[in-house]
Scaffold this motif. Structure first.
Motif, short mmCIF file in Angstrom:
data_model
loop_
_atom_site.label_atom_id
_atom_site.label_comp_id
_atom_site.label_asym_id
_atom_site.label_seq_id
_atom_site.Cartn_x
_atom_site.Cartn_y
_atom_site.Cartn_z
N UNK A 79 75.47 13.59 26.55
CA UNK A 79 74.44 12.89 25.63
C UNK A 79 74.05 14.11 24.50
N UNK A 80 73.85 15.28 24.75
CA UNK A 80 73.58 16.49 24.10
C UNK A 80 74.46 16.32 22.87
N UNK A 81 75.75 16.39 23.20
CA UNK A 81 76.92 16.39 22.27
C UNK A 81 76.78 15.30 21.35
N UNK A 82 76.79 14.07 21.76
CA UNK A 82 76.66 12.96 20.86
C UNK A 82 75.45 13.09 19.94
N UNK A 83 74.29 13.39 20.44
CA UNK A 83 73.04 13.43 19.42
C UNK A 83 73.29 14.47 18.54
N UNK A 84 73.95 15.57 19.08
CA UNK A 84 74.05 16.62 17.91
C UNK A 84 75.08 16.15 16.87
#
Length: 267
Positions: A79-84
């Motif tokens: 989720x963090x990678x996608x949001x970044x």
């Protein structure tokens, strides 16, 4: 009769849920998919379709229960990678919004603002106009397809791993945030310069003829010159905005600690 063991079922679920989480993280943030006017059902359908395409081509993942502590941490990691990655493209549009804010304030349209459902804040008419123009260019130049292509490639450059290593540079992501101010000033500088010259001319005119009402003639002139300059500069904004989009795609790819390459296809 097809027999599927529990480990195989867990592997199938993991190979679908973890890519889906990264994809939905980008779709929730990146324009134009992240716009609040886009129905949630559409975002979910798009995310599921992309996950169904990506999952079969991914290398086999290490066995891991998605409901375990490690599985939940991997879920949060994706989720963090996608949001970044979505934040990188959002910064480009943030620069356009800042340019519109600077132009609008210089023109005297500080009070001509309204609620923006996308940012949940106040924005002016010039800012919204530039964002709409950029969104049209974003779609017509197929940058949205390049963004999705970079997202799919990220599963190779930033693979899903049970080692809980993020696989991308937070420092590059933080440094990329400065582009909001760079893009905003670069796009607004010609119009702000013209308005500055207009204000200097009005100041000289007021000193030469003190009986003139500066507030009565100043606002219409600055607003008129501002709209005139926006109309004159608008045809020349296509190349800078295209460059901004290309740099955004390259920044998405550079998060993976691998050399970036532009993927915007020729029109």
């Amino acid at each position: 009769m097809i027999n599927i063991t529990s480990n195989e079922l867990i592997g199938l679920v993991s190979s679908f849920i973890w890519p889906l989480t990264r994809i939905l993280g980008l779709i929730a943030i990146a324009p134009p998919f992240g716009n609040t006017t886009v129905p949630v059902e559409v975002k979910l359908i798009l995310g599921v379709m992309l996950a169904l395409i990506v999952a079969p081509s991914m290398p086999p993942l290490a066995a891991g229960d998605p409901l375990s502590l490690t599985g939940m941490m991997i879920l949060g990691q994706q989720l963090v990678i996608g949001v970044a990655m979505g934040f990188v493209i959002r910064v480009v549009f943030g620069g356009l919004e800042m340019a519109g804010e600077v132009i609008g304030l210089t023109m005297g349209l500080g009070f001509a603002s309204f609620f923006d459902p996308q940012t949940q804040g106040r924005t002016n008419a010039i800012s919204q106009f530039l964002v709409l123009v950029a969104t049209l260019l974003f779609v017509t130049m197929n940058v949205h397809l390049s963004m999705l292509s970079a997202l799919v490639e990220s599963f190779t450059s930033i693979p899903i791993s049970t080692s809980l290593t993020m696989g991308f540079s937070f420092q590059r992501l933080a440094i990329w945030g400065e582009q909001i101010f760079i893009y905003g000033m670069q796009l607004s500088l010609p119009i702000v310069a013209a308005l500055l010259i207009t204000n200097i001319a009005l100041g000289i005119l007021t000193r030469a003829a003190p009986q003139l009402n500066l507030f009565g003639i100043g606002f219409p002139i600055t607003i008129g010159v501002g709209f005139l300059m926006v109309g004159l500069v608008l045809p020349y904004l296509m190349l800078p905005i295209e460059t901004m989009f290309r740099q955004g795609i390259e920044a998405m790819q550079s998060l993976s600690l691998q050399p970036p390459h532009a993927v915007i296809p020729p029109r």
